[in-house]
Design a protein around this motif. Structure first.
Motif, PDB file in Angstrom:
ATOM      1  N   ALA A 202      10.950   5.519   7.834  1.00  0.00           N
ATOM      2  CA  ALA A 202      11.568   4.803   6.833  1.00  0.00           C
ATOM      3  C   ALA A 202      12.127   5.297   5.543  1.00  0.00           C
ATOM      4  CB  ALA A 202      10.786   3.372   6.756  1.00  0.00           C
ATOM      5  N   GLU A 203      10.677   5.974   4.903  1.00  0.00           N
ATOM      6  CA  GLU A 203      10.867   7.035   3.724  1.00  0.00           C
ATOM      7  C   GLU A 203      12.169   7.937   3.990  1.00  0.00           C
ATOM      8  OE1 GLU A 203      10.457   8.070   0.037  1.00  0.00           O
ATOM      9  OE2 GLU A 203       9.559   6.362   1.201  1.00  0.00           O
ATOM     10  N   VAL A 204      12.284   8.666   5.112  1.00  0.00           N
ATOM     11  CA  VAL A 204      13.380   9.676   5.162  1.00  0.00           C
ATOM     12  C   VAL A 204      14.573   8.741   5.283  1.00  0.00           C
ATOM     13  CG1 VAL A 204      14.159  11.381   6.549  1.00  0.00           C
ATOM     14  CG2 VAL A 204      11.817  11.363   6.167  1.00  0.00           C
ATOM     15  N   TYR A 205      14.855   8.088   6.332  1.00  0.00           N
ATOM     16  CA  TYR A 205      16.029   7.423   6.544  1.00  0.00           C
ATOM     17  C   TYR A 205      16.468   6.132   5.825  1.00  0.00           C
ATOM     18  CZ  TYR A 205      15.755  10.764  10.373  1.00  0.00           C
ATOM     19  OH  TYR A 205      15.792  11.992  11.320  1.00  0.00           O
TER      20      TYR A 205
ATOM     21  N   GLY B 131      10.442   5.739  -2.239  1.00  0.00           N
ATOM     22  CA  GLY B 131       8.949   4.991  -2.316  1.00  0.00           C
ATOM     23  C   GLY B 131       8.868   3.713  -1.320  1.00  0.00           C
ATOM     24  N   ILE B 132       9.537   3.950  -0.114  1.00  0.00           N
ATOM     25  CA  ILE B 132       9.414   3.010   0.886  1.00  0.00           C
ATOM     26  C   ILE B 132       7.996   3.071   1.459  1.00  0.00           C
ATOM     27  CG2 ILE B 132      10.139   2.229   3.205  1.00  0.00           C
ATOM     28  CD1 ILE B 132      13.029   2.387   2.262  1.00  0.00           C
ATOM     29  N   GLU B 133       7.646   4.194   1.652  1.00  0.00           N
ATOM     30  CA  GLU B 133       6.374   4.382   2.601  1.00  0.00           C
ATOM     31  C   GLU B 133       5.051   3.858   1.840  1.00  0.00           C
ATOM     32  OE1 GLU B 133       4.886   8.468   3.162  1.00  0.00           O
ATOM     33  OE2 GLU B 133       5.748   9.008   1.128  1.00  0.00           O
ATOM     34  N   ASN B 134       5.169   3.509   0.552  1.00  0.00           N
ATOM     35  CA  ASN B 134       3.888   2.877  -0.217  1.00  0.00           C
ATOM     36  C   ASN B 134       3.938   1.533   0.378  1.00  0.00           C
ATOM     37  OD1 ASN B 134       3.288   5.458  -1.415  1.00  0.00           O
ATOM     38  ND2 ASN B 134       4.974   4.948  -3.115  1.00  0.00           N
ATOM     39  N   TRP B 135       4.940   0.647   0.658  1.00  0.00           N
ATOM     40  CA  TRP B 135       5.001  -0.569   0.998  1.00  0.00           C
ATOM     41  C   TRP B 135       5.503  -0.927   2.490  1.00  0.00           C
ATOM     42  CZ3 TRP B 135       9.569  -2.456   2.099  1.00  0.00           C
ATOM     43  CH2 TRP B 135      10.783  -1.964   1.518  1.00  0.00           C
ATOM     44  N   PHE B 136       6.168  -0.196   2.955  1.00  0.00           N
ATOM     45  CA  PHE B 136       6.577  -0.413   4.206  1.00  0.00           C
ATOM     46  C   PHE B 136       5.470  -1.035   5.389  1.00  0.00           C
ATOM     47  CE2 PHE B 136       8.274   0.392   8.658  1.00  0.00           C
ATOM     48  CZ  PHE B 136       9.386  -0.371   8.500  1.00  0.00           C
ATOM     49  N   PRO B 137       4.474  -0.215   5.337  1.00  0.00           N
ATOM     50  CA  PRO B 137       3.209  -0.453   6.291  1.00  0.00           C
ATOM     51  C   PRO B 137       2.891  -2.070   6.271  1.00  0.00           C
ATOM     52  CG  PRO B 137       2.983   1.676   5.386  1.00  0.00           C
ATOM     53  CD  PRO B 137       3.967   1.040   4.675  1.00  0.00           C
ATOM     54  N   TYR B 138       2.709  -2.702   5.011  1.00  0.00           N
ATOM     55  CA  TYR B 138       2.415  -4.090   4.565  1.00  0.00           C
ATOM     56  C   TYR B 138       3.437  -4.975   4.954  1.00  0.00           C
ATOM     57  CZ  TYR B 138      -0.998  -1.196   2.130  1.00  0.00           C
ATOM     58  OH  TYR B 138      -1.936  -0.318   1.672  1.00  0.00           O
ATOM     59  N   LEU B 139       4.762  -4.662   4.981  1.00  0.00           N
ATOM     60  CA  LEU B 139       5.768  -5.414   5.669  1.00  0.00           C
ATOM     61  C   LEU B 139       5.725  -5.721   6.893  1.00  0.00           C
ATOM     62  CD1 LEU B 139       8.510  -7.038   5.279  1.00  0.00           C
ATOM     63  CD2 LEU B 139       9.723  -4.855   5.404  1.00  0.00           C
ATOM     64  N   LEU B 140       5.458  -4.397   7.565  1.00  0.00           N
ATOM     65  CA  LEU B 140       5.541  -4.216   9.044  1.00  0.00           C
ATOM     66  C   LEU B 140       4.125  -5.103   9.585  1.00  0.00           C
ATOM     67  CD1 LEU B 140       6.607  -3.206  11.650  1.00  0.00           C
ATOM     68  CD2 LEU B 140       5.140  -1.515  11.300  1.00  0.00           C
ATOM     69  N   ALA B 141       2.961  -4.980   8.506  1.00  0.00           N
ATOM     70  CA  ALA B 141       1.853  -5.950   9.029  1.00  0.00           C
ATOM     71  C   ALA B 141       1.946  -7.431   8.855  1.00  0.00           C
ATOM     72  CB  ALA B 141       0.712  -5.395   7.833  1.00  0.00           C
ATOM     73  N   MET B 142       2.866  -7.627   8.081  1.00  0.00           N
ATOM     74  CA  MET B 142       3.072  -9.125   7.730  1.00  0.00           C
ATOM     75  C   MET B 142       3.919  -9.764   8.769  1.00  0.00           C
ATOM     76  SD  MET B 142       4.953 -10.770   4.235  1.00  0.00           S
ATOM     77  CE  MET B 142       3.758  -9.895   3.124  1.00  0.00           C
ATOM     78  N   LEU B 143       4.773  -8.834   9.172  1.00  0.00           N
ATOM     79  CA  LEU B 143       5.493  -9.106  10.458  1.00  0.00           C
ATOM     80  C   LEU B 143       4.879  -9.663  11.565  1.00  0.00           C
ATOM     81  CD1 LEU B 143       8.777  -7.074  10.129  1.00  0.00           C
ATOM     82  CD2 LEU B 143       8.650  -9.618   9.308  1.00  0.00           C
ATOM     83  N   PHE B 144       3.774  -8.822  11.921  1.00  0.00           N
ATOM     84  CA  PHE B 144       2.882  -8.877  12.881  1.00  0.00           C
ATOM     85  C   PHE B 144       1.917 -10.150  12.687  1.00  0.00           C
ATOM     86  CE2 PHE B 144       4.062  -4.783  14.654  1.00  0.00           C
ATOM     87  CZ  PHE B 144       3.644  -4.908  16.008  1.00  0.00           C
TER      88      PHE B 144
ATOM     89  N   GLY C 292      14.815   5.319   2.808  1.00  0.00           N
ATOM     90  CA  GLY C 292      14.547   5.617   1.392  1.00  0.00           C
ATOM     91  C   GLY C 292      15.596   6.065   0.565  1.00  0.00           C
ATOM     92  N   SER C 293      16.327   6.781   1.103  1.00  0.00           N
ATOM     93  CA  SER C 293      17.551   7.375   0.404  1.00  0.00           C
ATOM     94  C   SER C 293      18.557   6.338  -0.051  1.00  0.00           C
ATOM     95  CB  SER C 293      18.312   8.498   1.336  1.00  0.00           C
ATOM     96  OG  SER C 293      18.885   7.758   2.401  1.00  0.00           O
ATOM     97  N   LEU C 294      18.635   5.152   0.706  1.00  0.00           N
ATOM     98  CA  LEU C 294      19.503   4.125   0.487  1.00  0.00           C
ATOM     99  C   LEU C 294      18.830   2.931  -0.626  1.00  0.00           C
ATOM    100  CD1 LEU C 294      20.651   3.324   3.971  1.00  0.00           C
ATOM    101  CD2 LEU C 294      21.733   4.651   2.595  1.00  0.00           C
TER     102      LEU C 294
END
Length: 293
Positions: free
Chosen positions: A252-255, A263-276, A257-259
């Protein structure tokens, strides 16, 4: 394609580092049914004690043994002074107790060893290895192998031994376990000692990667999404959850984040956890609670 594989493999190996901390949480949860917030502080205490002894010219093997003995002693004291008086209390009470323990352990570490940052060298070079055209960190490979050994050993212990059966019985109903002769303090002491060993190994690996500093205890926050995805009661789930978190946050950070500005890797895991949590609250390998009426 080669760059994608490098990012993917790097993320998977980083996820193994998260899993190392999550395994300690799983052990305590399987024994007491509570989230042990003090696990991050145990990671810090173990790493700080080890590196402080080594800096005082104690042989690394002896320093490891002394640190492990200290963590086992802490486990015995926690079982005697904290867990035993709180048997059959609501889970929130046990959680608050472990929250208090986390601050006590951090304060004790600072009292004994000070608050300065330490570098930790485990003798493992962090040089890239070329595997089929994909560059892989040598240190990450070592961490992954260490995690694999721990998972196999702990899985055999919890699934194929009487201790594992006792552990599951205590988690389901502590009073019923006492009634059939299971020695609750003994089971808790053993499990906390195992969690101390896991936290020491995780602390050494994280300390070698980031340096031994008090922010090391915040690695507990990275373990939360791992536990939510993998399940709080599965050692194998901690590994799978770590791999998913590590790979997804790097990709997510590489592909993406540029868009979005990075800084996506700091919060993306928590978004994924919320979806779970919305789709499967017990995680991929968690055991749903069964209530009989």
């Amino acid at each position: 394609m080669g760059f994608f594989l490098e990012v993917l493999v790097g993320g998977l190996l980083a996820g193994v580092m998260y899993s190392m901390v999550a395994i300690g949480f799983v052990l305590i949860y399987k024994a007491s049914g509570v989230f042990n917030f003090a696990q991050g502080s145990m990671v810090l205490f173990g790493a700080l004690t080890y590196v402080s002894l080594v800096e005082r010219h104690v042989h690394p093997v002896l320093a490891f043994a002394i640190t492990l003995a200290a963590l086992v002693l802490i486990a015995l004291l926690i079982g005697r002074l904290v867990l035993r008086p709180l048997v059959n209390r609501p889970p929130i009470v046990l959680f608050m107790a472990t929250l208090g323990l986390s601050f006590i352990l951090e304060g004790a570490a600072q009292l004994f060893w000070g608050a300065q940052v330490h570098g930790l060298d485990l003798g493992i070079d962090d040089k890239p290895l070329n595997v089929a055209g994909v560059m892989i960190s040598q240190f990450d490979v070592f961490a992954a192998a260490t995690a694999g050994v721990l998972v196999i050993g702990l899985s055999l212990l919890t699934q194929r031994t009487r201790l594992g059966l006792s552990l599951r019985a205590v988690a389901d109903d502590p009073l019923a376990a006492l009634a059939i002769g299971i020695r609750l303090p003994r089971v808790w002491a053993i499990v906390w000692a195992l969690a101390g060993f896991v936290s020491l190994v995780a602390g050494l690996l994280w300390g070698a990667r980031l340096g031994v500093q008090f922010s090391l205890s915040l690695v507990v926050l990275k373990a939360l999404p791992v536990l939510i995805i993998g399940g709080f009661s599965s050692i194998g789930g901690a590994i799978v959850g770590g791999l998913l978190i590590g790979a997804s946050e790097k990709l997510a950070e590489v592909y993406v984040g540029s868009l979005l500005g990075g800084g996506i890797e700091n919060w993306f895991p928590y978004l994924l956890a919320m979806l779970f949590l919305l789709a499967r609250p017990v995680g991929l390998f968690g055991e749903p609670a069964v209530e009989r009426v």
